[in-house]
Design a protein around this motif. Structure first.
Motif, mmCIF file in Angstrom:
data_model
loop_
_atom_site.group_PDB
_atom_site.id
_atom_site.type_symbol
_atom_site.label_atom_id
_atom_site.label_comp_id
_atom_site.label_asym_id
_atom_site.label_seq_id
_atom_site.Cartn_x
_atom_site.Cartn_y
_atom_site.Cartn_z
ATOM 1 N N LYS A 32 0.824 -1.134 0.030
ATOM 2 C CA LYS A 32 0.102 -0.006 -0.185
ATOM 3 C C LYS A 32 0.972 1.229 0.117
ATOM 4 C CE LYS A 32 -3.630 -2.022 2.632
ATOM 5 N NZ LYS A 32 -4.702 -2.158 3.629
ATOM 6 N N PHE A 33 1.930 1.297 0.989
ATOM 7 C CA PHE A 33 2.800 2.576 0.895
ATOM 8 C C PHE A 33 3.739 2.514 0.000
ATOM 9 C CE2 PHE A 33 4.607 0.292 4.393
ATOM 10 C CZ PHE A 33 6.057 0.602 4.407
ATOM 11 N N TRP A 34 4.389 1.455 -0.308
ATOM 12 C CA TRP A 34 5.748 1.291 -1.027
ATOM 13 C C TRP A 34 5.826 1.056 -2.601
ATOM 14 C CZ3 TRP A 34 10.240 -1.224 2.308
ATOM 15 C CH2 TRP A 34 11.336 -0.687 1.864
ATOM 16 N N VAL A 35 4.656 1.789 -3.241
ATOM 17 C CA VAL A 35 4.581 1.906 -4.538
ATOM 18 C C VAL A 35 4.590 0.404 -5.111
ATOM 19 C CG1 VAL A 35 5.705 4.161 -5.109
ATOM 20 C CG2 VAL A 35 6.902 2.264 -5.133
ATOM 21 N N ARG A 53 9.342 -6.432 -6.706
ATOM 22 C CA ARG A 53 8.751 -5.113 -7.563
ATOM 23 C C ARG A 53 7.356 -5.666 -7.968
ATOM 24 N NH1 ARG A 53 12.880 -3.848 -11.894
ATOM 25 N NH2 ARG A 53 11.368 -1.916 -12.257
ATOM 26 N N PRO A 54 6.460 -4.621 -8.363
ATOM 27 C CA PRO A 54 5.098 -4.848 -8.717
ATOM 28 C C PRO A 54 5.001 -5.966 -9.921
ATOM 29 C CG PRO A 54 5.156 -2.771 -8.323
ATOM 30 C CD PRO A 54 6.749 -3.186 -8.280
ATOM 31 N N ASP A 55 5.902 -5.950 -10.752
ATOM 32 C CA ASP A 55 5.935 -7.286 -11.806
ATOM 33 C C ASP A 55 6.397 -8.517 -11.479
ATOM 34 O OD1 ASP A 55 8.636 -7.077 -11.684
ATOM 35 O OD2 ASP A 55 8.835 -6.064 -13.698
ATOM 36 N N PRO A 128 12.143 9.456 1.197
ATOM 37 C CA PRO A 128 11.126 10.567 1.670
ATOM 38 C C PRO A 128 9.665 10.392 1.352
ATOM 39 C CG PRO A 128 13.145 11.438 0.785
ATOM 40 C CD PRO A 128 13.146 10.103 0.469
ATOM 41 N N TYR A 129 9.545 9.808 -0.054
ATOM 42 C CA TYR A 129 8.031 9.710 -0.393
ATOM 43 C C TYR A 129 7.580 8.346 0.244
ATOM 44 C CZ TYR A 129 4.005 8.264 -3.134
ATOM 45 O OH TYR A 129 2.660 7.937 -3.505
ATOM 46 N N VAL A 130 8.371 7.091 0.210
ATOM 47 C CA VAL A 130 7.949 5.884 0.663
ATOM 48 C C VAL A 130 7.317 6.192 2.372
ATOM 49 C CG1 VAL A 130 8.616 3.642 1.338
ATOM 50 C CG2 VAL A 130 9.247 4.607 -0.942
ATOM 51 N N LEU A 131 8.453 6.889 3.043
ATOM 52 C CA LEU A 131 8.292 7.025 4.587
ATOM 53 C C LEU A 131 6.905 8.077 4.782
ATOM 54 C CD1 LEU A 131 12.006 6.902 5.819
ATOM 55 C CD2 LEU A 131 10.151 5.134 5.945
ATOM 56 N N PRO A 145 -1.073 10.794 -2.746
ATOM 57 C CA PRO A 145 -0.942 10.634 -4.388
ATOM 58 C C PRO A 145 -0.098 10.310 -4.940
ATOM 59 C CG PRO A 145 -1.824 13.057 -3.659
ATOM 60 C CD PRO A 145 -1.159 12.280 -2.390
ATOM 61 N N GLN A 146 -0.110 9.260 -5.869
ATOM 62 C CA GLN A 146 1.064 8.419 -6.402
ATOM 63 C C GLN A 146 1.789 9.387 -7.338
ATOM 64 O OE1 GLN A 146 0.624 4.534 -7.087
ATOM 65 N NE2 GLN A 146 2.693 4.090 -7.430
ATOM 66 N N ILE A 147 3.289 9.315 -6.874
ATOM 67 C CA ILE A 147 4.101 10.012 -7.525
ATOM 68 C C ILE A 147 5.398 9.238 -8.005
ATOM 69 C CG2 ILE A 147 3.497 12.557 -7.060
ATOM 70 C CD1 ILE A 147 5.929 12.333 -5.124
ATOM 71 N N HIS A 148 5.983 9.214 -8.943
ATOM 72 C CA HIS A 148 7.004 8.479 -9.305
ATOM 73 C C HIS A 148 8.211 9.182 -8.956
ATOM 74 C CE1 HIS A 148 9.030 4.755 -10.896
ATOM 75 N NE2 HIS A 148 9.637 5.314 -11.549
#
Length: 154
Positions: A32-35, A53-55, A128-131, A145-148
């Motif tokens: 949920k939180f780690w892309v 990874r998601p794949d 920083p985004y993940v945490l 919001p999801q950002i890459h």
């Protein structure tokens, strides 16, 4: 002492150490939180660790160096999907959780024994985004919001 590269991030999360610990390790919560990634590990010292990874491919791998629930986790960590990062070898990532009133101080230290590490540069963009996403999910029940920004698995 050899020169090293390091990234340190400190945040305070309004939760308990036990809930934060579970959130950091549980594969379904991690997705949920780690892309969309998840960890595969038995969570004991010496166990192999993989960040999937998601794949379904392995993004990063290593092993559990130290584990002291719900206070401290140390992993050896190597990127597996970017050759220029993989060639740097294993880094070391440490989670430290400290209760502070109704919150938990979470410190993430990610380091490698080489100056100017490209890997540490990459995780410095991702952590920083993940945490922040983890903090938001635990405190509000919603992700950011999801950002890459995650260029290496962290």
């Amino acid at each position: 002492m050899a020169e090293s590269s390091r990234f340190v991030y400190v945040t305070y999360v309004r939760t308990t150490p036990e809930k934060l610990w579970r959130a950091l390790l549980d594969p379904e919560f991690t997705r949920k939180f780690w892309v969309g990634t998840w960890q595969e590990c038995e969570w004991k010292a010496g166990a192999s660790w993989k960040l999937m990874r998601p794949d379904g491919s392995v993004g990063d791998s290593g092993e559990v160096v130290e584990i002291d629930p719900p206070r401290r986790l140390v992993l050896s960590w190597r990127n597996e999907f970017r050759p220029e990062l993989r060639e740097e070898g294993h880094s070391r990532m440490t989670y430290t959780l400290e209760p502070v009133g109704d919150a938990v101080k979470l410190t993430v230290l990610h380091e490698i024994d080489r100056p100017g590490s490209k890997f540490i540069g990459a995780v410095s963009n991702g952590w920083p985004y993940v945490l922040s996403n983890l903090k938001s999910l635990l405190e509000t029940g919603e992700c950011l919001p999801q950002i890459h920004t995650c260029s290496s698995g962290a």
